[in-house]
Motif scaffolding. Structure first.
Motif, PDB file in Angstrom:
ATOM      1  N   SER A   1      28.065  -1.154  39.956  1.00  0.00           N
ATOM      2  CA  SER A   1      27.088  -0.135  40.331  1.00  0.00           C
ATOM      3  C   SER A   1      25.861  -0.282  39.434  1.00  0.00           C
ATOM      4  O   SER A   1      25.945  -0.798  38.324  1.00  0.00           O
ATOM      5  CB  SER A   1      27.676   1.263  40.191  1.00  0.00           C
ATOM      6  N   LYS A   2      24.751   0.164  39.916  1.00  0.00           N
ATOM      7  CA  LYS A   2      23.510   0.037  39.147  1.00  0.00           C
ATOM      8  C   LYS A   2      23.084   1.359  38.538  1.00  0.00           C
ATOM      9  O   LYS A   2      21.974   1.503  38.057  1.00  0.00           O
ATOM     10  CB  LYS A   2      22.416  -0.533  40.034  1.00  0.00           C
ATOM     11  N   GLU A   3      23.969   2.329  38.530  1.00  0.00           N
ATOM     12  CA  GLU A   3      23.678   3.628  37.944  1.00  0.00           C
ATOM     13  C   GLU A   3      23.693   3.539  36.427  1.00  0.00           C
ATOM     14  O   GLU A   3      24.447   2.774  35.847  1.00  0.00           O
ATOM     15  CB  GLU A   3      24.730   4.645  38.391  1.00  0.00           C
ATOM     16  N   HIS A   4      22.877   4.349  35.797  1.00  0.00           N
ATOM     17  CA  HIS A   4      22.839   4.410  34.339  1.00  0.00           C
ATOM     18  C   HIS A   4      23.566   5.675  33.908  1.00  0.00           C
ATOM     19  O   HIS A   4      23.507   6.696  34.566  1.00  0.00           O
ATOM     20  CB  HIS A   4      21.402   4.433  33.840  1.00  0.00           C
ATOM     21  N   GLY A   5      24.248   5.582  32.755  1.00  0.00           N
ATOM     22  CA  GLY A   5      24.984   6.757  32.327  1.00  0.00           C
ATOM     23  C   GLY A   5      25.578   6.601  30.948  1.00  0.00           C
ATOM     24  O   GLY A   5      25.001   5.965  30.060  1.00  0.00           O
ATOM     25  N   LYS A   6      26.756   7.175  30.768  1.00  0.00           N
ATOM     26  CA  LYS A   6      27.419   7.194  29.459  1.00  0.00           C
ATOM     27  C   LYS A   6      27.709   5.793  28.941  1.00  0.00           C
ATOM     28  O   LYS A   6      27.641   5.546  27.746  1.00  0.00           O
ATOM     29  CB  LYS A   6      28.726   7.966  29.549  1.00  0.00           C
TER      30      LYS A   6
ATOM     31  N   THR B   1      27.273   1.752  24.819  1.00  0.00           N
ATOM     32  CA  THR B   1      26.964   0.355  24.498  1.00  0.00           C
ATOM     33  C   THR B   1      25.865   0.270  23.453  1.00  0.00           C
ATOM     34  O   THR B   1      25.956  -0.531  22.517  1.00  0.00           O
ATOM     35  CB  THR B   1      26.547  -0.402  25.776  1.00  0.00           C
ATOM     36  N   LEU B   2      24.824   1.083  23.590  1.00  0.00           N
ATOM     37  CA  LEU B   2      23.734   1.078  22.614  1.00  0.00           C
ATOM     38  C   LEU B   2      24.225   1.497  21.231  1.00  0.00           C
ATOM     39  O   LEU B   2      23.854   0.897  20.224  1.00  0.00           O
ATOM     40  CB  LEU B   2      22.598   1.990  23.085  1.00  0.00           C
TER      41      LEU B   2
ATOM     42  N   VAL C   1      17.148  -3.660  23.242  1.00  0.00           N
ATOM     43  CA  VAL C   1      18.428  -3.475  23.927  1.00  0.00           C
ATOM     44  C   VAL C   1      18.410  -2.189  24.745  1.00  0.00           C
ATOM     45  O   VAL C   1      18.964  -2.136  25.849  1.00  0.00           O
ATOM     46  CB  VAL C   1      19.596  -3.513  22.915  1.00  0.00           C
ATOM     47  N   ALA C   2      17.750  -1.148  24.256  1.00  0.00           N
ATOM     48  CA  ALA C   2      17.646   0.092  25.027  1.00  0.00           C
ATOM     49  C   ALA C   2      16.864  -0.138  26.320  1.00  0.00           C
ATOM     50  O   ALA C   2      17.243   0.369  27.380  1.00  0.00           O
ATOM     51  CB  ALA C   2      16.977   1.179  24.187  1.00  0.00           C
ATOM     52  N   VAL C   3      15.794  -0.907  26.247  1.00  0.00           N
ATOM     53  CA  VAL C   3      15.049  -1.240  27.467  1.00  0.00           C
ATOM     54  C   VAL C   3      15.939  -2.037  28.416  1.00  0.00           C
ATOM     55  O   VAL C   3      15.960  -1.777  29.623  1.00  0.00           O
ATOM     56  CB  VAL C   3      13.762  -2.026  27.122  1.00  0.00           C
ATOM     57  N   LEU C   4      16.687  -2.981  27.888  1.00  0.00           N
ATOM     58  CA  LEU C   4      17.602  -3.765  28.709  1.00  0.00           C
ATOM     59  C   LEU C   4      18.646  -2.875  29.373  1.00  0.00           C
ATOM     60  O   LEU C   4      18.928  -3.008  30.563  1.00  0.00           O
ATOM     61  CB  LEU C   4      18.296  -4.831  27.856  1.00  0.00           C
ATOM     62  N   LEU C   5      19.204  -1.949  28.627  1.00  0.00           N
ATOM     63  CA  LEU C   5      20.265  -1.099  29.165  1.00  0.00           C
ATOM     64  C   LEU C   5      19.755  -0.067  30.161  1.00  0.00           C
ATOM     65  O   LEU C   5      20.389   0.179  31.188  1.00  0.00           O
ATOM     66  CB  LEU C   5      20.993  -0.384  28.023  1.00  0.00           C
ATOM     67  N   PHE C   6      18.627   0.554  29.876  1.00  0.00           N
ATOM     68  CA  PHE C   6      18.193   1.685  30.683  1.00  0.00           C
ATOM     69  C   PHE C   6      17.166   1.347  31.758  1.00  0.00           C
ATOM     70  O   PHE C   6      16.928   2.158  32.646  1.00  0.00           O
ATOM     71  CB  PHE C   6      17.642   2.791  29.778  1.00  0.00           C
ATOM     72  N   LYS C   7      16.556   0.183  31.685  1.00  0.00           N
ATOM     73  CA  LYS C   7      15.520  -0.162  32.660  1.00  0.00           C
ATOM     74  C   LYS C   7      15.840  -1.396  33.508  1.00  0.00           C
ATOM     75  O   LYS C   7      15.109  -1.691  34.433  1.00  0.00           O
ATOM     76  CB  LYS C   7      14.176  -0.390  31.959  1.00  0.00           C
ATOM     77  N   SER C   8      16.882  -2.144  33.181  1.00  0.00           N
ATOM     78  CA  SER C   8      17.156  -3.370  33.924  1.00  0.00           C
ATOM     79  C   SER C   8      17.912  -3.069  35.220  1.00  0.00           C
ATOM     80  O   SER C   8      18.673  -2.106  35.294  1.00  0.00           O
ATOM     81  CB  SER C   8      17.952  -4.347  33.057  1.00  0.00           C
TER      82      SER C   8
ATOM     83  N   ARG D   1      25.074  -5.334  32.176  1.00  0.00           N
ATOM     84  CA  ARG D   1      24.260  -4.597  31.197  1.00  0.00           C
ATOM     85  C   ARG D   1      25.055  -4.268  29.951  1.00  0.00           C
ATOM     86  O   ARG D   1      24.516  -4.292  28.840  1.00  0.00           O
ATOM     87  CB  ARG D   1      23.745  -3.292  31.808  1.00  0.00           C
ATOM     88  N   CYS D   2      26.316  -3.938  30.105  1.00  0.00           N
ATOM     89  CA  CYS D   2      27.116  -3.523  28.945  1.00  0.00           C
ATOM     90  C   CYS D   2      27.646  -4.708  28.140  1.00  0.00           C
ATOM     91  O   CYS D   2      28.004  -4.545  26.978  1.00  0.00           O
ATOM     92  CB  CYS D   2      28.267  -2.633  29.395  1.00  0.00           C
ATOM     93  N   LEU D   3      27.690  -5.891  28.727  1.00  0.00           N
ATOM     94  CA  LEU D   3      28.160  -7.073  27.993  1.00  0.00           C
ATOM     95  C   LEU D   3      27.012  -7.899  27.410  1.00  0.00           C
ATOM     96  O   LEU D   3      27.179  -8.552  26.381  1.00  0.00           O
ATOM     97  CB  LEU D   3      29.007  -7.965  28.908  1.00  0.00           C
ATOM     98  N   LEU D   4      25.865  -7.876  28.045  1.00  0.00           N
ATOM     99  CA  LEU D   4      24.743  -8.715  27.632  1.00  0.00           C
ATOM    100  C   LEU D   4      24.285  -8.497  26.184  1.00  0.00           C
ATOM    101  O   LEU D   4      23.975  -9.472  25.497  1.00  0.00           O
ATOM    102  CB  LEU D   4      23.575  -8.508  28.605  1.00  0.00           C
ATOM    103  N   PRO D   5      24.231  -7.273  25.666  1.00  0.00           N
ATOM    104  CA  PRO D   5      23.785  -7.113  24.267  1.00  0.00           C
ATOM    105  C   PRO D   5      24.698  -7.765  23.233  1.00  0.00           C
ATOM    106  O   PRO D   5      24.288  -7.935  22.085  1.00  0.00           O
ATOM    107  CB  PRO D   5      23.770  -5.593  24.066  1.00  0.00           C
ATOM    108  N   PHE D   6      25.891  -8.161  23.626  1.00  0.00           N
ATOM    109  CA  PHE D   6      26.832  -8.714  22.660  1.00  0.00           C
ATOM    110  C   PHE D   6      26.947 -10.232  22.739  1.00  0.00           C
ATOM    111  O   PHE D   6      27.866 -10.812  22.174  1.00  0.00           O
ATOM    112  CB  PHE D   6      28.203  -8.051  22.834  1.00  0.00           C
ATOM    113  N   ASN D   7      26.005 -10.887  23.415  1.00  0.00           N
ATOM    114  CA  ASN D   7      26.023 -12.346  23.381  1.00  0.00           C
ATOM    115  C   ASN D   7      25.427 -12.824  22.059  1.00  0.00           C
ATOM    116  O   ASN D   7      24.866 -12.048  21.290  1.00  0.00           O
ATOM    117  CB  ASN D   7      25.324 -12.951  24.602  1.00  0.00           C
ATOM    118  N   PHE D   8      25.537 -14.107  21.795  1.00  0.00           N
ATOM    119  CA  PHE D   8      25.130 -14.654  20.499  1.00  0.00           C
ATOM    120  C   PHE D   8      23.662 -14.368  20.187  1.00  0.00           C
ATOM    121  O   PHE D   8      23.319 -13.953  19.084  1.00  0.00           O
ATOM    122  CB  PHE D   8      25.388 -16.160  20.461  1.00  0.00           C
TER     123      PHE D   8
END
Length: 135
Positions: free
Chosen positions: A11-16, A21-22, A101-108, A115-122
């Motif tokens: 889903s593309k919804e943003h939420g908890k 993740t942030l 990362v906040a822009v990535l999580l809340f605006k992508s 979205r929840c896995l991408l911030p934890f790549n190398f």
């Protein structure tokens, strides 16, 4: 069960999940940054900000550095005011990467799982989040 997971994960919804993740990202980067010893290029950016004048940082030093002077200008107030080197460098870098990362999580437009896995790549976690390089 699989259908429920698929509907949640893609889903593309943003939420908890994005907020959690942030927070996990911020805690992880702060923890790893605490044990990170700055490398010579991180120290060089700090030394330029501490020792160079504004005119030198804008017009002379970039010719030898090979990158724009934005990072040096961001570090300039902290370095000139005598803030602790490693702590200030880490705080400034963590601040900007948390914003990214906040822009990535809340605006992508990516699905929730990505979205929840991408911030934890190398690159987003260690290379950009912990190592404070100007380029």
């Amino acid at each position: 069960m699989k259908e429920k997971f698929k509907s949640w994960a893609f889903s593309k919804e943003h939420g908890k999940c994005d907020v959690i993740t942030l927070i996990i990202y911020l805690l992880g980067v702060c923890t790893v940054s605490f044990f990170h010893e700055p490398w010579f290029d991180e120290a060089q950016a700090w030394a330029i900000a501490r020792s160079g004048s504004l005119k030198e940082i804008l017009f002379e030093i970039p010719h030898y550095e090979g990158h724009p002077p934005l990072w040096d200008l961001i570090l300039l107030p902290f370095a000139k005011l005598g803030a602790p080197y490693e702590l200030s460098l880490a705080i400034v870098n963590i601040f900007f990467m948390t914003l990214a990362v906040a822009v990535l999580l809340f605006k992508s437009p990516f699905p929730k799982l990505i979205r929840c896995l991408l911030p934890f790549n190398f690159f987003l976690f260690y290379q950009y989040g912990v190592i404070s390089r100007p380029y």
